[in-house]
Design a protein around this motif. Structure first.
Motif, PDB file in Angstrom:
ATOM      1  N   PHE A 210       0.880  -1.332   0.007  1.00 30.24           N
ATOM      2  CA  PHE A 210       0.153  -0.037  -0.025  1.00 30.24           C
ATOM      3  C   PHE A 210       0.895   1.324   0.095  1.00 30.24           C
ATOM      4  N   GLY A 211       0.224   2.250  -0.102  1.00 25.50           N
ATOM      5  CA  GLY A 211       0.922   3.990  -0.192  1.00 25.50           C
ATOM      6  C   GLY A 211       0.486   4.716  -1.242  1.00 25.50           C
ATOM      7  N   THR A 212       0.115   3.910  -2.401  1.00 25.81           N
ATOM      8  CA  THR A 212      -0.073   4.832  -3.507  1.00 25.81           C
ATOM      9  C   THR A 212      -1.290   5.629  -3.327  1.00 25.81           C
ATOM     10  N   ASN A 213      -2.354   5.266  -2.818  1.00 26.74           N
ATOM     11  CA  ASN A 213      -3.407   6.191  -2.237  1.00 26.74           C
ATOM     12  C   ASN A 213      -3.258   7.387  -1.189  1.00 26.74           C
ATOM     13  N   CYS A 214      -1.998   7.358  -0.735  1.00 26.46           N
ATOM     14  CA  CYS A 214      -1.569   7.917   0.507  1.00 26.46           C
ATOM     15  C   CYS A 214      -0.843   9.660  -0.232  1.00 26.46           C
ATOM     16  N   TRP A 215      -0.958   9.374  -1.633  1.00 24.93           N
ATOM     17  CA  TRP A 215      -0.437  10.757  -2.156  1.00 24.93           C
ATOM     18  C   TRP A 215      -1.673  11.766  -2.317  1.00 24.93           C
ATOM     19  N   SER A 216      -2.624  11.338  -3.026  1.00 27.98           N
ATOM     20  CA  SER A 216      -3.653  12.271  -3.699  1.00 27.98           C
ATOM     21  C   SER A 216      -4.926  11.927  -2.801  1.00 27.98           C
ATOM     22  N   GLU A 217      -5.473  10.830  -2.826  1.00 26.85           N
ATOM     23  CA  GLU A 217      -6.842  10.450  -2.363  1.00 26.85           C
ATOM     24  C   GLU A 217      -6.964  10.957  -0.827  1.00 26.85           C
ATOM     25  N   VAL A 218      -6.042  10.448   0.150  1.00 28.02           N
ATOM     26  CA  VAL A 218      -6.156  10.844   1.420  1.00 28.02           C
ATOM     27  C   VAL A 218      -4.524  11.218   1.555  1.00 28.02           C
ATOM     28  N   PRO A 219      -4.137  12.589   1.489  1.00 29.12           N
ATOM     29  CA  PRO A 219      -2.892  12.782   1.294  1.00 29.12           C
ATOM     30  C   PRO A 219      -2.294  12.805   2.734  1.00 29.12           C
ATOM     31  N   TYR A 220      -1.249  12.257   2.608  1.00 28.83           N
ATOM     32  CA  TYR A 220      -0.220  12.039   3.843  1.00 28.83           C
ATOM     33  C   TYR A 220       1.209  12.681   3.741  1.00 28.83           C
ATOM     34  N   SER A 221       1.868  13.221   4.662  1.00 31.33           N
ATOM     35  CA  SER A 221       3.246  13.784   4.641  1.00 31.33           C
ATOM     36  C   SER A 221       4.140  12.547   4.938  1.00 31.33           C
ATOM     37  N   ALA A 256       3.286  11.879 -10.587  1.00 28.33           N
ATOM     38  CA  ALA A 256       3.258  12.109  -9.360  1.00 28.33           C
ATOM     39  C   ALA A 256       4.723  12.109  -8.621  1.00 28.33           C
ATOM     40  N   GLU A 257       5.429  11.650  -9.275  1.00 25.94           N
ATOM     41  CA  GLU A 257       7.012  11.200  -8.802  1.00 25.94           C
ATOM     42  C   GLU A 257       7.486  12.656  -8.067  1.00 25.94           C
ATOM     43  N   ASN A 258       7.376  13.749  -8.908  1.00 26.51           N
ATOM     44  CA  ASN A 258       7.835  15.018  -8.239  1.00 26.51           C
ATOM     45  C   ASN A 258       6.841  15.993  -8.160  1.00 26.51           C
ATOM     46  N   ALA A 259       5.813  15.551  -8.311  1.00 24.04           N
ATOM     47  CA  ALA A 259       4.415  16.640  -7.963  1.00 24.04           C
ATOM     48  C   ALA A 259       4.210  16.515  -6.511  1.00 24.04           C
ATOM     49  N   GLY A 264       2.529  18.842   0.795  1.00 25.17           N
ATOM     50  CA  GLY A 264       3.733  19.375   0.236  1.00 25.17           C
ATOM     51  C   GLY A 264       4.737  17.999  -0.164  1.00 25.17           C
ATOM     52  N   ALA A 265       4.254  17.005  -0.076  1.00 27.69           N
ATOM     53  CA  ALA A 265       4.891  15.733  -0.213  1.00 27.69           C
ATOM     54  C   ALA A 265       4.757  15.212  -1.823  1.00 27.69           C
ATOM     55  N   THR A 266       5.857  14.949  -2.307  1.00 22.26           N
ATOM     56  CA  THR A 266       5.896  14.228  -3.668  1.00 22.26           C
ATOM     57  C   THR A 266       5.711  12.750  -3.410  1.00 22.26           C
ATOM     58  N   PHE A 267       5.479  12.149  -4.515  1.00 19.56           N
ATOM     59  CA  PHE A 267       5.342  10.576  -4.470  1.00 19.56           C
ATOM     60  C   PHE A 267       6.440   9.943  -4.052  1.00 19.56           C
ATOM     61  N   ALA A 268       7.487  10.460  -4.799  1.00 20.20           N
ATOM     62  CA  ALA A 268       8.769   9.925  -4.357  1.00 20.20           C
ATOM     63  C   ALA A 268       9.152   9.881  -2.776  1.00 20.20           C
ATOM     64  N   GLN A 269       8.826  11.039  -2.267  1.00 24.01           N
ATOM     65  CA  GLN A 269       9.082  11.275  -1.008  1.00 24.01           C
ATOM     66  C   GLN A 269       8.382  10.346   0.109  1.00 24.01           C
ATOM     67  N   LEU A 270       7.044  10.065  -0.473  1.00 28.15           N
ATOM     68  CA  LEU A 270       6.226   9.145   0.380  1.00 28.15           C
ATOM     69  C   LEU A 270       6.732   7.665   0.175  1.00 28.15           C
ATOM     70  N   ARG A 271       7.312   7.214  -0.871  1.00 23.62           N
ATOM     71  CA  ARG A 271       8.016   5.855  -1.094  1.00 23.62           C
ATOM     72  C   ARG A 271       9.108   5.827  -0.259  1.00 23.62           C
ATOM     73  N   THR A 272       9.937   6.881  -0.168  1.00 22.82           N
ATOM     74  CA  THR A 272      11.304   6.732   0.510  1.00 22.82           C
ATOM     75  C   THR A 272      10.754   6.523   1.918  1.00 22.82           C
ATOM     76  N   ALA A 273       9.908   7.381   2.590  1.00 27.50           N
ATOM     77  CA  ALA A 273       9.278   7.260   3.994  1.00 27.50           C
ATOM     78  C   ALA A 273       8.864   5.801   4.174  1.00 27.50           C
ATOM     79  N   LEU A 274       8.074   5.282   3.464  1.00 26.22           N
ATOM     80  CA  LEU A 274       7.471   4.082   3.530  1.00 26.22           C
ATOM     81  C   LEU A 274       8.828   3.033   3.776  1.00 26.22           C
ATOM     82  N   GLU A 275       9.656   3.021   2.641  1.00 29.76           N
ATOM     83  CA  GLU A 275      10.877   2.235   2.653  1.00 29.76           C
ATOM     84  C   GLU A 275      11.660   2.211   3.808  1.00 29.76           C
ATOM     85  N   GLN A 276      11.889   3.615   4.340  1.00 31.02           N
ATOM     86  CA  GLN A 276      12.743   3.590   5.609  1.00 31.02           C
ATOM     87  C   GLN A 276      12.022   3.153   6.751  1.00 31.02           C
TER      88      GLN A 276
END
Length: 363
Positions: A210-221, A256-259, A264-276
């Motif tokens: 999971f994590g894809t829908n944490c960028w726009s549908e329900v935005p996460y930092s 979304a990667e750099n949007a 204020g979170a990009t998709f790439a930043q959210l992926r990094t946070a999940l992986e960390q």
């Protein structure tokens, strides 16, 4: 030709609600988001499996809801017959509230086959009432290790052309596992109630994607997603402390990667946070996801059972490089080729996590 009780032949079942397979605990729907509860009514990934001795065909008696998703189309229902090595045939029937479908078994394949797989049409939520053989006999095949797969619409199989083509179904066949698909389109934001439900189910392996829908549908930092993932893992581990557990981070999403989302979170930043968050759980350390998606200093893991010792049964599959843009139908969901690539990557990661193969345990 006596009708047999279908339940011993059903696979991919998480819960039963008055005999109907459902994908969320029917006694715990009140804590789930409405959309998740609706998607859980669809029997995604549920299938019939059987062994046969000399049968020429199998008949399935079923009752369906022709407009389970509110659709007004009258497309034929497709019952797909498979073996683990690939598709065998498809039988199309007109939509009906109750009917019997006959699936011929090819003579050249019927001898020596210990596992036939039938994928019913999922969107009309067919309830199988009975199965029987024409000539010969049917029996449930040997049980396989049980694999729980939780995620969003990509896990649910969107844009795969057939239920059997979704990445969980493909990976399950590659590994010889009983795949239980707990993907919920439009959902999968790391809800604690879902983690608790996963922790109560018997499982020989678990995968979270999971994590894809944490960028726009329900935005996460990034910091919010980091904490969500570490908490979700802790709750799942309460029920599965040593079960092989693979986390797949979000696959490529070019637009979304750099949007930035509204936080204020990009998709790439959210992926990094999940992986960390996953890597910290594996290592028994912890950081805090900063605004750039990286860790921002150590912090304790109090309140997360077992995390301070590390988790050698947990693995991470970084999703960014698994798919290319040409394998995405709409910039988000994989096509059949993409589902196949994702299935192969997940199967390889699970083999690396458990080189001797996933073994069934007494539940």
């Amino acid at each position: 030709m006596t009708w047999l009780d279908p339940q011993p032949f059903l696979r991919g079942v998480a819960w039963l609600d008055q005999g109907r397979p459902v994908r969320a605990d029917p006694a715990d729907l009140g804590r789930l988001p409405w959309h998740t509860a609706v998607r859980a009514e669809l029997p995604i990934g549920v299938r019939l499996e059987f062994a046969t001795d000399g049968a020429r065909a199998v008949e399935i008696h079923y009752r369906s809801s022709p407009d389970a998703e509110g659709s007004t189309t009258r497309l034929p229902d497709c019952f797909a017959l498979w073996q683990r090595t690939g598709p065998v045939s498809e039988t199309l029937v007109d939509p009906t509230e109750e009917g019997i479908v006959t699936l011929p078994l090819p003579k050249d394949l019927s001898k020596g086959s210990d596992r036939w797989i039938v994928h019913p049409p999922e969107t009309r939520s067919p309830l199988v009432l009975g199965v029987r053989a024409i000539g010969g006999s049917l029996a449930p095949p040997p049980e396989q290790p049980r694999w729980l797969v939780h995620g969003d619409s990509i896990t649910e199989g969107w844009w795969s052309t057939r239920p059997a083509h979704s990445w969980p179904a493909r990976a399950g066949r590659l590994l010889g596992l009983d795949t239980v698909n707990l993907g919920y389109a439009g959902s999968a934001h790391g809800e604690p109630a879902i983690a608790e439900q996963l922790s109560t189910l018997s499982a020989d392996a678990v995968t979270l994607a999971f994590g894809t829908n944490c960028w726009s549908e329900v935005p996460y930092s990034p910091a919010q997603l980091y904490e969500t993932v570490r908490t979700f893992l802790a709750v799942v581990r309460q029920g599965h402390p040593r079960t092989p557990l693979l986390v797949v981070s979000p696959v490529l999403r070019p637009a979304a990667e750099n949007a930035r989302n509204r936080l204020g979170a990009t998709f790439a930043q959210l992926r990094t946070a999940l992986e960390q968050a996953v890597r910290d759980r594996i290592d028994g350390t912890s950081g805090r996801a900063g605004g750039d998606g990286g860790a921002a200093g150590p912090r304790s893991l109090e309140g997360l059972p077992g995390a301070e010792q590390g988790d050698r049964h947990l693995a991470l599959l970084p999703g960014r490089e698994v798919l290319g843009p040409q394998q995405l139908t709409d910039g988000v969901h994989p096509d059949d080729e993409g589902h196949a690539a994702l299935a192969s990557a997940v199967a390889d990661a699970l083999r690396s996590l458990h080189p001797q193969g996933i073994q069934a345990r007494d539940h």
